[in-house]
Design a protein around this motif. Structure first.
Motif, short mmCIF file in Angstrom:
data_model
loop_
_atom_site.label_atom_id
_atom_site.label_comp_id
_atom_site.label_asym_id
_atom_site.label_seq_id
_atom_site.Cartn_x
_atom_site.Cartn_y
_atom_site.Cartn_z
N PRO A 120 -1.15 8.93 8.92
CA PRO A 120 -1.27 9.44 7.55
C PRO A 120 -2.68 9.23 6.99
O PRO A 120 -3.42 8.35 7.44
N GLU A 121 -3.02 10.04 6.00
CA GLU A 121 -4.31 9.90 5.31
C GLU A 121 -4.32 8.60 4.51
O GLU A 121 -3.29 8.10 4.10
N ARG A 122 -5.52 8.10 4.27
CA ARG A 122 -5.64 6.91 3.42
C ARG A 122 -5.35 7.24 1.97
O ARG A 122 -5.75 8.30 1.48
N VAL A 123 -4.64 6.35 1.29
CA VAL A 123 -4.46 6.54 -0.15
C VAL A 123 -5.13 5.38 -0.88
O VAL A 123 -5.16 4.26 -0.39
N GLU A 124 -5.68 5.71 -2.04
CA GLU A 124 -6.33 4.68 -2.85
C GLU A 124 -5.27 3.93 -3.64
O GLU A 124 -4.30 4.52 -4.10
N PRO A 125 -5.45 2.62 -3.79
CA PRO A 125 -4.46 1.87 -4.57
C PRO A 125 -4.42 2.37 -6.02
O PRO A 125 -5.44 2.77 -6.57
N LYS A 126 -3.20 2.36 -6.56
CA LYS A 126 -3.05 2.76 -7.95
C LYS A 126 -3.56 1.65 -8.87
O LYS A 126 -3.82 0.55 -8.42
N ALA B 106 7.96 4.57 2.45
CA ALA B 106 8.66 3.34 2.05
C ALA B 106 8.03 2.75 0.79
O ALA B 106 8.74 2.34 -0.14
N PHE B 107 6.70 2.71 0.74
CA PHE B 107 6.05 2.16 -0.45
C PHE B 107 6.28 3.05 -1.67
O PHE B 107 6.52 2.54 -2.78
N ASP B 108 6.24 4.36 -1.46
CA ASP B 108 6.48 5.27 -2.60
C ASP B 108 7.89 5.09 -3.15
O ASP B 108 8.09 5.01 -4.36
N LEU B 109 8.87 5.01 -2.25
CA LEU B 109 10.26 4.83 -2.70
C LEU B 109 10.45 3.46 -3.36
O LEU B 109 11.13 3.34 -4.37
N ALA B 110 9.84 2.44 -2.75
CA ALA B 110 9.97 1.08 -3.30
C ALA B 110 9.44 1.04 -4.73
O ALA B 110 10.03 0.44 -5.63
N GLU B 111 8.31 1.74 -4.96
CA GLU B 111 7.70 1.72 -6.29
C GLU B 111 8.46 2.64 -7.26
O GLU B 111 8.60 2.34 -8.44
N LYS B 112 8.97 3.76 -6.74
CA LYS B 112 9.70 4.69 -7.59
C LYS B 112 10.94 4.01 -8.19
O LYS B 112 11.24 4.17 -9.36
#
Lengths: 174, 350, 249
Positions: free
Chosen positions: B183-189, B154-160
């Motif tokens: 899911p694995e942790r992702v670092e903030p961009k 959802a966050f990836d699509l929202a940002e895309k």
């Protein structure tokens, strides 16, 4: 292999806890487990029930007919007697339910959970007596599996009493 | 691969959102969504999260807009009555191109209604809900695993697309407990070049406004939005097909109902009935492409939902044949059993 | 020759849309001067409301977002929490804040959000077309109180600076006006103090500014200025209602 179970009672009787423990035992063995709880809108004294599906593949969380149904109060008996699969088991908390089951195409087991719990531990362990009885009807979960879950989930001081209660319930079902 | 854990849908989703780098949560308690704000509140000190219990859903949604405007990940979760209040902000965030994530744990309406599972917000979620011409991507999970997986998606699509994304959960998926691999942790961009987070050396200023400057400008603005929605419609239709290849009857169901239908299909197939399913995973954009192969092949489409038939029109449009589409639904928080659906399939076969 | 007065550099060349005699232009300029003088332009984020200042994003070379009706304090809450080092300026009119946005401003104050609210009170809905606001004075004629505001149907005007100042987490609340050079200087000092407190990480700083609206009030600009002295300040007295920075000294 698939087992469908329903645990139903009143809030505070530990029906959801029993469902969770059954799921934990089965998931440790690699099964898919699904527990769907249902609560009344009221916080206390309302219906608390859960449907538990243990299976190799993902499927419906809503059960058409259950292999084993545990009813902890009379209203649950009235609501769920019809939901037991022919040949399945209906486990009745006879400490709280005087009414008899009508069906003859299922196995009906009446167990005084509170009295048994009081004898081997304390009344608080009545739900573990009930869990023991449910486990006896299942192929997927063994008594050993259930013992392990108690050891894993409960405070060390409570483990022995609850395992005794579990075993007493298990042994009561012939 | 990480170990499976036995978790409730809402809690698994909240944990997955935290691991997706969503550090800001604004919520207003409402059943059956409350475990998500509660999880954030509990984890806030250890994980360095910001959690605010907002005064209303109106405020919670607008607080999310404030975080999203800075390019950071923020979220709220609610149920139908709260989503209705949030619709003003949904329209706003879509117009403002803000990448927010909103969870709607659907419960049976209209009005206060009941607190169990429902799919009665389908129209509200997929047709906009608020004012004006806008859409939001809507993901409908059917398991705890998918619910958790949809947090990073959802966050990836929202940002895309720089547009809000809604997770269409419901009272059943929200409260259900299942095994889940988190899911694995992702670092903030790093900072987004469009964000409103103070210039702080950026060298140019960013302004976000949704106020038109004359009809000509506002039409151009709207056409740009529509172009974005067209792109999403082209790229992001998601669905799953089950046993559709030889099916006489194709069930169309999403979320909780799709799970019930999995067992109904097994019952039907055991009896030799050729039944399959198209399961929309995005309910906006509606997966019209899934139906292309089955148009004009004499198949029946059986839509089943926990509402009064809100998805039926989308299916009719997708198959371009009103007569071939049947519907069965339950209301008020009632959920049909697999046998109940199987019986309906038998009737259709006659 | 030395420059004694100039337009703030932070302003763009866009023509301001405010009516003649309106106070918004003065207030916009004061904010521009302060963020320039205090070297804060690079850290500034404006949250503009719906209303007469809805186009103000076009007037400044600084970051901005325009919130919907009354929601600026909620958007500001999310934004300031995400960027605590920024100077977040929540700018609202009285129709926007005191009617539709009452919940948002009250709870921002209750939580003590660490941003500055510039509240422009002109006792009327300006942009919408001269309707009654909760701050409209008793007996004041507006398009929705054509016979004058009467207590029986509408209650009494709402004094925000006092209400917000009463909240424990509010750090600073003052009411000023821009109807004379002296008052404009006081307004500038109040805004400057509010920004200073914000940059020190203090709780909510709130500056209510009584602002003339000759168009909405249907009077000449000179009369509007006088009306503030004669009538508006009687309902909305000027002064400091909370200054924890002073109390703590």
């Amino acid at each position: 292999m698939k087992s469908e179970l329903i645990f139903s009672g009143i809030g505070g009787q530990g029906t959801i806890l029993m469902g969770k423990m059954a799921c934990t035992a089965a998931s440790k063995k690699g099964y898919n487990v699904t527990l769907s709880p249902a609560y009344g809108q009221e916080k206390r004294g309302g219906r608390a029930s859960c449907q538990v599906v243990i299976s190799e593949e993902i499927g419906s969380m809503i059960i058409s007919e259950a292999d084993t149904i545990l009813v902890m109060d009379e209203k649950s008996l009235i609501d769920y007697e019809g939901k037991v699969k022919p040949g399945g088991t209906l486990i009745i908390n006879s400490s709280m339910i005087d009414k008899k089951a009508d069906r003859t195409d299922i196995k009906v087991v009446e167990i005084p959970f509170t009295e048994i719990a009081t004898k081997v531990a304390t009344a608080k362990s009545a739900n573990m007596v009930a869990l023991g009885a449910v486990v006896k009807t299942l192929d997927i979960i063994t008594l050993d599996d259930a013992r392990e879950v108690i050891k894993m989930k409960m405070k060390p001081a409570l483990v022995d009493a609850n395992i005794k209660a579990l075993e007493a319930g298990y042994d009561y079902v012939k | 691969m990480a170990d499976k854990v036995f978790m409730q849908g809402n809690e698994a989703f909240a944990e997955a959102a935290i691991r997706s780098g969503c550090k800001f949560f604004f919520g207003y308690p409402i059943t059956p969504s409350s475990e998500i704000p509660e999880y954030y509140a509990k984890k806030a000190p250890a994980e360095g999260l910001t959690f605010i219990q907002a005064e209303t859903e109106v405020s919670a949604f607008n607080m999310v807009a404030g975080v999203a405007a800075t390019g950071k990940r923020g979220m709220t979760a609610t149920a139908g009555p709260g989503f209705s209040l949030g619709c003003e902000a949904m329209s706003y965030m879509s117009a403002a191109s803000l990448p927010a994530v909103i969870v709607d744990c659907m419960r049976p309406g209209p009005a206060d209604g009941e607190i169990l599972g429902s799919q009665g917000d389908y129209n509200q979620l997929t047709k906009g809900g608020g004012h004006g011409d806008y859409n939001t991507i809507v993901l409908a999970p059917y398991s705890v695993q998918e619910y958790a997986d949809f947090a990073p998606l959802a966050f990836d699509l929202a940002e895309k697309y720089r547009n809000p994304v809604v997770i269409a959960s419901d009272g059943t998926i929200a409260k259900m407990m299942e095994n889940v691999v988190l899911p694995e942790r992702v670092e903030p961009k790093g900072r987004a070049d469009w964000a409103v987070d103070g210039m702080n050396g950026r060298g140019h200023h960013n302004d976000i406004t949704t106020c038109g400057d004359g009809p000509e400008q506002w039409e151009r603005f709207n056409l740009d939005l529509q172009a974005k929605f067209a792109k999403i419609r082209e790229n992001e239709q998601r669905w799953e097909e089950i046993d559709t290849a030889d099916a006489d009857i194709i069930i169309v169901a999403f979320g909780t109902m799709a799970r019930v239908c999995l067992d109904a299909i097994r019952l039907a197939r055991k009896d030799g009935l050729k039944v399959g399913m198209i399961r929309p995973i995005t309910i906006w954009p509606f997966p019209e492409k899934a139906f292309a192969n089955y148009i004009g092949k004499g198949k029946k489409f059986f839509v089943t939902e926990l509402n009064a038939g809100q998805m039926v029109n989308d299916v009719k449009i997708a198959v371009n044949d009103n007569a071939s589409v049947e519907f069965y639904g339950r209301l008020g928080g009632m959920i049909p059993s697999p046998v109940e659906i199987y019986n309906k399939l038998c009737e259709l076969y006659k | 020759m030395s420059i004694v007065y100039k337009r703030p550099e932070v302003f763009t060349d866009v023509y301001m849309k405010y009516c003649g005699g309106c106070g918004h232009g003065i207030i916009n300029k004061l904010i521009g001067e302060i963020i320039e003088e205090e070297n804060l332009v690079d850290k500034t984020v404006f949250i503009w409301p719906i209303g007469c200042s809805v186009y103000a994003d076009k007037y400044y070379k600084a970051d901005s977002i325009c919130a919907l009706h009354g929601r600026a304090p909620a958007v500001g809450t999310g934004l300031k929490r995400a960027c605590p080092e920024d100077l977040v300026i929540v700018y609202q009119g009285d129709g926007d804040m005191v009617s539709e946005g009452m919940a948002e401003i009250m709870h921002a104050g209750i939580r003590g959000e660490k941003f500055t609210v510039i509240f422009v009170n002109n006792a009327i809905y300006g942009m919408t077309g001269g309707q009654m606001a909760p701050t409209t004075l008793m007996e004041q004629v507006t398009t929705t109180t054509p016979y004058g505001r009467a207590e029986v149907n509408t209650g009494n005007p709402v004094n925000m600076a006092e209400i917000i100042g009463n909240l424990p987490e509010c750090y600073y609340s003052e009411r000023v006006t821009v109807n004379s050079p002296a008052n404009i200087r006081k307004t500038k000092a109040a805004i400057k103090k509010a920004f200073k407190y914000q940059m020190e990480g203090k709780g909510l700083s709130f500056v209510e500014i009584l602002s003339p609206c000759p168009t909405g009030w249907k009077v000449k600009p000179v009369q509007a200025i006088k009306w503030i002295d004669d009538v508006v300040t009687k309902q909305f007295p000027l002064g400091v209602f909370k200054d924890r920075g002073q109390e703590e000294k």
